[in-house]
Design an enzyme around this catalytic site. Structure first.
Site, PDB file in Angstrom:
ATOM      1  N   GLY A  43     -13.563  -1.014   0.139  1.00 55.20           N
ATOM      2  CA  GLY A  43     -14.779  -0.297  -0.187  1.00 55.20           C
ATOM      3  C   GLY A  43     -14.672   0.438  -1.496  1.00 55.20           C
ATOM      4  N   ARG A 102       0.049   3.884  -1.089  1.00 57.61           N
ATOM      5  CA  ARG A 102       0.521   2.505  -1.016  1.00 57.61           C
ATOM      6  C   ARG A 102       1.961   2.313  -1.495  1.00 57.61           C
ATOM      7  NH1 ARG A 102      -4.877  -0.713  -3.191  1.00 57.61           N
ATOM      8  NH2 ARG A 102      -6.079  -0.482  -1.266  1.00 57.61           N
ATOM      9  N   LEU A 113     -12.801  -0.363  -7.714  1.00 60.88           N
ATOM     10  CA  LEU A 113     -14.173  -0.774  -7.986  1.00 60.88           C
ATOM     11  C   LEU A 113     -14.973   0.389  -8.572  1.00 60.88           C
ATOM     12  CD1 LEU A 113     -15.065  -2.984  -4.865  1.00 60.88           C
ATOM     13  CD2 LEU A 113     -14.628  -3.744  -7.210  1.00 60.88           C
ATOM     14  N   ASP A 145      -5.016 -11.879 -19.186  1.00 60.16           N
ATOM     15  CA  ASP A 145      -5.535 -12.413 -20.443  1.00 60.16           C
ATOM     16  C   ASP A 145      -6.025 -11.317 -21.385  1.00 60.16           C
ATOM     17  OD1 ASP A 145      -5.094 -14.915 -19.289  1.00 60.16           O
ATOM     18  OD2 ASP A 145      -7.138 -15.065 -18.541  1.00 60.16           O
ATOM     19  N   HIS A 155       0.386  -4.190  -2.816  1.00 56.24           N
ATOM     20  CA  HIS A 155      -0.347  -3.863  -1.588  1.00 56.24           C
ATOM     21  C   HIS A 155       0.600  -4.060  -0.411  1.00 56.24           C
ATOM     22  CE1 HIS A 155      -3.338  -3.679   1.540  1.00 56.24           C
ATOM     23  NE2 HIS A 155      -4.220  -3.290   0.652  1.00 56.24           N
ATOM     24  N   GLU A 214      -9.212   5.936   3.990  1.00 55.32           N
ATOM     25  CA  GLU A 214      -8.055   5.099   3.668  1.00 55.32           C
ATOM     26  C   GLU A 214      -6.891   5.977   3.236  1.00 55.32           C
ATOM     27  OE1 GLU A 214      -9.411   2.211   0.820  1.00 55.32           O
ATOM     28  OE2 GLU A 214     -10.564   1.102   2.307  1.00 55.32           O
ATOM     29  N   ALA A 258     -12.223  -8.098  -2.728  1.00 58.33           N
ATOM     30  CA  ALA A 258     -11.959  -6.707  -2.347  1.00 58.33           C
ATOM     31  C   ALA A 258     -12.595  -6.421  -0.994  1.00 58.33           C
ATOM     32  CB  ALA A 258     -12.519  -5.761  -3.409  1.00 58.33           C
ATOM     33  N   GLN A 259     -11.782  -5.951  -0.062  1.00 58.04           N
ATOM     34  CA  GLN A 259     -12.260  -5.764   1.304  1.00 58.04           C
ATOM     35  C   GLN A 259     -12.692  -4.326   1.584  1.00 58.04           C
ATOM     36  OE1 GLN A 259      -8.979  -7.073   3.707  1.00 58.04           O
ATOM     37  NE2 GLN A 259      -9.304  -9.231   3.280  1.00 58.04           N
ATOM     38  N   HIS A 317      -0.578  -6.478  -6.338  1.00 57.80           N
ATOM     39  CA  HIS A 317      -1.998  -6.311  -6.033  1.00 57.80           C
ATOM     40  C   HIS A 317      -2.819  -5.731  -7.174  1.00 57.80           C
ATOM     41  CE1 HIS A 317      -5.555  -5.589  -3.657  1.00 57.80           C
ATOM     42  NE2 HIS A 317      -5.485  -4.278  -3.843  1.00 57.80           N
ATOM     43  N   ARG A 363      -2.510   4.008  -7.998  1.00 59.74           N
ATOM     44  CA  ARG A 363      -3.953   4.070  -7.764  1.00 59.74           C
ATOM     45  C   ARG A 363      -4.263   4.474  -6.335  1.00 59.74           C
ATOM     46  NH1 ARG A 363      -7.598   0.710  -5.456  1.00 59.74           N
ATOM     47  NH2 ARG A 363      -6.246  -1.126  -5.403  1.00 59.74           N
ATOM     48  N   ALA A 422     -16.915  -6.934 -11.041  1.00 58.24           N
ATOM     49  CA  ALA A 422     -17.775  -5.750 -10.967  1.00 58.24           C
ATOM     50  C   ALA A 422     -17.945  -5.086 -12.327  1.00 58.24           C
ATOM     51  CB  ALA A 422     -17.202  -4.753  -9.961  1.00 58.24           C
ATOM     52  N   ALA A 423     -16.876  -4.982 -13.104  1.00 61.12           N
ATOM     53  CA  ALA A 423     -16.951  -4.323 -14.415  1.00 61.12           C
ATOM     54  C   ALA A 423     -17.817  -5.130 -15.374  1.00 61.12           C
ATOM     55  CB  ALA A 423     -15.545  -4.134 -14.985  1.00 61.12           C
TER      56      ALA A 423
END
Length: 536
Positions: free
Chosen positions: A52, A292, A394, A225, A246, A124, A49-50, A353, A388, A18-19
């Site tokens: 959202g 989490r 995302l 990396d 996670h 969430e 990623a599930q 995760h 986080r 995404a980034a």
């Protein structure tokens, strides 16, 4: 003699999630971009990623509430101006995705209604409101596929798939004045030779480093990396001790990386011991919706206390049609493995995760090295602090990619194309005759990181880990100096460097906070600060 291949572009973007895709698409309107992908274009954490993306869309929700929830989850270590910047720019970033064609789920409207349906928002752990936009339980896939299709078809974007970035090229390494990035050496995995990229700007969008652990929800390419390359080029890193585990990764021999989204618990799933009893209310008043780190430690504690291989995630008390509609990917995958989630509790374990620390950047994604940007999970912006908040990952990719694009565009006419760069020198190396060394070191590294630098740590465990890490670094560097590069060697070299940074950060933090829990330092400091490491 092998052919010397050199590429040239205004911007080299290393990483295609995404980034990287967001940055490339924004920049491509005014510049030439090379987008480097280590595997197939879609193979990254974004695709898997599930849950959202968090953003304030509900009239009853506020940006201030999103900020507050993020600060609470970050356990006193978030950079508040960065949190505000991210939350304030969230809706614009989401609207850009929608304009690109990302199809987020909407509420059902009454028959005959002509009003536009509002987006379906889920909630969430750690969130005080429903603010998660999603595409069923495959949000990352929807974002990835939509953006990558546009990148492939854009005339100003050159996509290079199955290429490893080896190292950044800087003026300092070339004995030229100043210290600015000039490009990178990249390894063509199919042709098996090293090529060169000259670029005015380079952006790292390589994701995190969870592959340093034996058990992880991440795809195989998440080998740290970008963090390792930036460190070797003189960039500071911060908060590498905060690795998010996670809580709910599927426990099954045939699906070791399959994640079970936090949205399951957001929609009412319970965590149960093997005997069927719930345990989260005993650990936190928020029960299954606690952040989490709390949930992962609770599961780890119960598994060790009971000698159990796993615990169970149970949503069977919800209607079957509700479960299948909201979690079709999970329902299908589990059914393939003989688990009907509408009837059966799901066996789960915690797994590495997300990397909350990374390469230090400013609000534009600029690192300590001129011309080098870091965006997404590879970066430390100050957004996540010690833990986080769900579905901010995302979001960070999108917001900071847009900010980096604006900063790069403002400089495009001021920075000339770098001069000639020496080709990669393989004259002093040979083909490996001892691949078993890489396999052995790889296994040893991931095992001791899991055992000594995992969910629960101690001073002695960290000291043992650092000693073993130093021995492996020496072996791997000797191997790297004598043999031609390969995918496994490049990843192992980066992972062992990132492992050292994680351990050193963990040793410097003499408290327990968020994702870092040390049994020798169980209390919190009154004035916590980020852990910052500076290269020699």
């Amino acid at each position: 003699m092998k052919q010397v291949v050199e590429h040239q572009s205004d911007v080299l973007v290393i990483g295609s999630g995404a980034a990287g895709l967001t940055l490339a698409l924004h920049l491509a309107e005014k510049s030439k971009v090379i987008l480097l992908s280590k595997g197939p274009l879609s193979e990254g954490s974004t695709y898997y990623a599930q849950g959202g993306i968090a953003s304030v869309f509900d009239e009853e929700d506020t940006i201030e509430s999103h900020v507050a929830d993020t600060l609470v989850a970050g356990a006193g270590l978030c950079d508040e101006p960065v949190v505000k910047f991210t939350a304030e720019n969230a809706k614009a970033a989401m609207q850009w995705l929608i304009t690109c064609g990302v199809a987020f789920d909407k509420e059902e409207t009454p028959p005959g209604s002509t009003a536009e349906a509002p987006y379906h928002l889920t909630r969430e752990g750690g969130h005080s409101h429903r603010r998660i936009l999603h595409a069923a339980d495959a949000t990352g896939k929807e974002v990835q596929v939509t953006l990558q299709d546009q990148a492939r078809n854009h005339p100003n974007i050159t996509v290079l798939e199955r290429y490893n970035a080896i190292d950044l090229i800087t003026t300092r390494k070339l004995n030229r004045p100043g210290n600015r990035v000039q490009g990178a050496y990249i390894w063509n995995r199919d042709a098996e030779h090293v090529e060169t990229v000259r670029a005015r700007f380079v952006a790292l969008a390589t994701g995190g480093s969870s592959k340093v652990y034996q058990y992880t929800s991440n795809p195989d390419i998440a080998s740290g990396d970008g963090i390792a390359m930036a460190w070797r080029s003189g960039c500071r890193v911060a908060n590498m001790e905060f690795n998010q585990f996670h809580p709910t990764c599927l426990y099954h021999a045939d699906a070791r990386n399959f994640l079970l989204t936090e949205a399951l618990r957001g929609e009412g799933a319970y965590l149960r011991r093997p005997d069927g009893t719930r345990f989260m209310p005993e650990f936190d008043e928020r029960a299954e919706l606690a952040p989490r780190d709390i949930v992962a430690r609770a599961i780890d504690y119960e598994m060790k206390r009971l000698g159990s291989d796993c615990v169970y995630l149970d949503i069977t008390h919800k209607p079957a049609d509700f479960i299948i509609k909201h979690f079709p990917t999970i329902y299908k995958r589990c059914l393939e493995l003989g688990i009907d989630i509408t009837k059966d509790p799901i066996p789960v374990v915690p797994a590495a995760h997300y990397t909350c620390g990374g390469v230090m950047t400013d609000l534009h994604g600029q690192t300590d090295l001129n011309g080098l940007y870091a965006i997404g999970e590879v970066a430390y912006t100050g957004l996540h602090g010690a833990n986080r908040l769900a579905s901010n990952s995302l979001l960070e990719c999108l917001v900071f990619a847009r900010a980096a694009a604006e900063d790069i565009e403002s400089q495009l006419n001021k920075i000339p194309m770098p001069g000639s760069i020496p080709a990669w020198d393989e004259s002093q190396v040979s083909n490996s005759d001892e691949e078993v060394v890489i396999a052995h070191n790889w296994h040893e590294l991931r095992l001791f990181m899991w055992d000594y630098v995992g969910i629960v740590r101690s001073d002695k465990r960290l000291e043992r880990a650092l000693r073993r890490c130093a021995m492996l670094q020496q072996e791997i560097q000797e191997y790297y100096s004598n043999f031609r590069v390969s995918n496994n060697l490049l990843e192992l070299r980066n992972l062992v460097q990132v492992a050292e940074l994680i351990i050193r950060c963990a040793m410097e933090r003499k408290e327990s906070r968020g994702l870092h829990y040390n049994i020798d330092h169980p209390h919190k400091d009154e004035s916590p600060k980020p852990t910052i490491l500076q290269p020699d």
